[in-house]
Design a protein around this motif. Structure first.
Motif, mmCIF file in Angstrom:
data_model
loop_
_atom_site.group_PDB
_atom_site.id
_atom_site.type_symbol
_atom_site.label_atom_id
_atom_site.label_comp_id
_atom_site.label_asym_id
_atom_site.label_seq_id
_atom_site.Cartn_x
_atom_site.Cartn_y
_atom_site.Cartn_z
ATOM 1 N N SER A 1 -30.501 64.193 34.701
ATOM 2 C CA SER A 1 -31.196 64.309 35.984
ATOM 3 C C SER A 1 -32.564 64.934 35.780
ATOM 4 O O SER A 1 -32.786 65.680 34.828
ATOM 5 N N THR B 1 -35.326 66.947 38.279
ATOM 6 C CA THR B 1 -35.684 67.526 39.573
ATOM 7 C C THR B 1 -37.155 67.893 39.522
ATOM 8 O O THR B 1 -37.593 68.612 38.617
ATOM 9 N N GLN C 1 -36.937 68.175 44.333
ATOM 10 C CA GLN C 1 -36.314 66.924 44.769
ATOM 11 C C GLN C 1 -35.746 66.163 43.570
ATOM 12 O O GLN C 1 -36.257 66.274 42.455
ATOM 13 N N ASP C 2 -34.718 65.375 43.826
ATOM 14 C CA ASP C 2 -34.217 64.450 42.815
ATOM 15 C C ASP C 2 -35.297 63.394 42.592
ATOM 16 O O ASP C 2 -35.611 62.603 43.482
ATOM 17 N N CYS D 1 -42.771 61.779 44.696
ATOM 18 C CA CYS D 1 -42.992 62.696 43.573
ATOM 19 C C CYS D 1 -44.199 62.264 42.743
ATOM 20 O O CYS D 1 -45.041 63.089 42.369
#
Length: 254
Positions: free
Chosen positions: A60, A62, A66-67, A75
């Motif tokens: 993952s 971040t 936020q993901d 992003c």
């Protein structure tokens, strides 16, 4: 402790003959992180997997809390990216490339862009292919720095630059993290650059993170590589050389 701008957890990507395995690190605002490792260690693959330019199989990312993979568009509007080997449209003038690029960033700052053009001695009427490798890097940085990016991700940004231009760029990095409270993640094989500007170091070896920490903690974690009686602290370059040499010796013994 401030909330990280970037958190990478368990990032993995497999190719025939090479695997990126369980890469983990985090980067806080106001910090510069150097990503080091010999050629083929996985530095560029890590940066591309973070940005979903190659699809990771696990892990993952971040970004800004936020993901990243679920909020990629929003992003990326807050990220500045420079990768080597990007030719854009080599026959196009810089002015034409900029006119297209600025449309993707709602916070584009034309006045700031003009300042970087002057600072880097760039002429917009030149074609991209007419620029030297070093000037191409400077142009890509001018684009990346002109929309108030909170996170800069740079792949070998000082490669191909002369010593004066490299020093100018490293000074700019230090100014940016202080003035804009942003963070910078950049890969490099020029370890002397990190001595001048890096707050944190992440060391990739054969697709895995050997260590990731602030520079002082990082250097202390490799004290075991010293020979008996050696008192001078190891440099980043010497840490890499001794680590790779030990790996070669272990391979040869198999």
């Amino acid at each position: 402790m401030r909330e990280p701008l970037l958190e990478v957890r368990g990032l993995s990507k497999h190719y025939p003959g090479f695997s990126l395995e369980d890469v983990q690190f985090s980067l806080a605002p106001g910090r510069i992180m150097g990503l080091i490792g010999k050629n083929g260690a996985g530095k560029s693959t890590t940066l591309k997997a973070i940005l979903n330019m190659v699809s990771p199989e696990r892990g993952s990312v971040t970004m800004f809390g936020q993901d990243f993979y679920r909020n990629e568009k929003t992003c990326k509007a807050r990220v500045g990216v420079v990768f080597g080997g990007i030719d854009f449209y080599p026959l196009q003038k810089l002015s034409a490339i900029t006119a297209v690029t600025r449309r993707f960033y709602p916070d584009w700052d034309q006045a700031q862009y003009r300042r970087y053009l002057r600072q880097f001695d760039l002429e917009e009427n030149k074609r991209f292919k007419a620029l030297s490798n070093g000037m191409q890097v400077k142009y890509l940085l001018a684009l990346a720095l002109s929309h108030h990016a909170q996170l800069l991700i740079l792949d070998e940004p000082t490669s191909g630059l002369d010593p004066v231009s490299r020093e100018e760029l490293l000074h700019l990095f230090r100014q940016l993290v202080r003035r804009e409270n942003c963070a910078i993640l950049f890969s490099t094989h020029i370890t002397s650059d990190l001595d001048k500007c890096a707050d944190d170091i992440t060391y990739l070896h054969r697709g895995r993170v050997l260590a990731s920490a602030d520079r002082e903690t990082f250097l202390r974690s490799f004290e075991h590589l010293k020979t008996p009686g050696e008192t001078v602290p190891l440099s980043l370059e010497e840490i890499m050389l001794r680590t790779e040499r030990r790996a070669w010796d272990e391979d040869a013994a198999l």
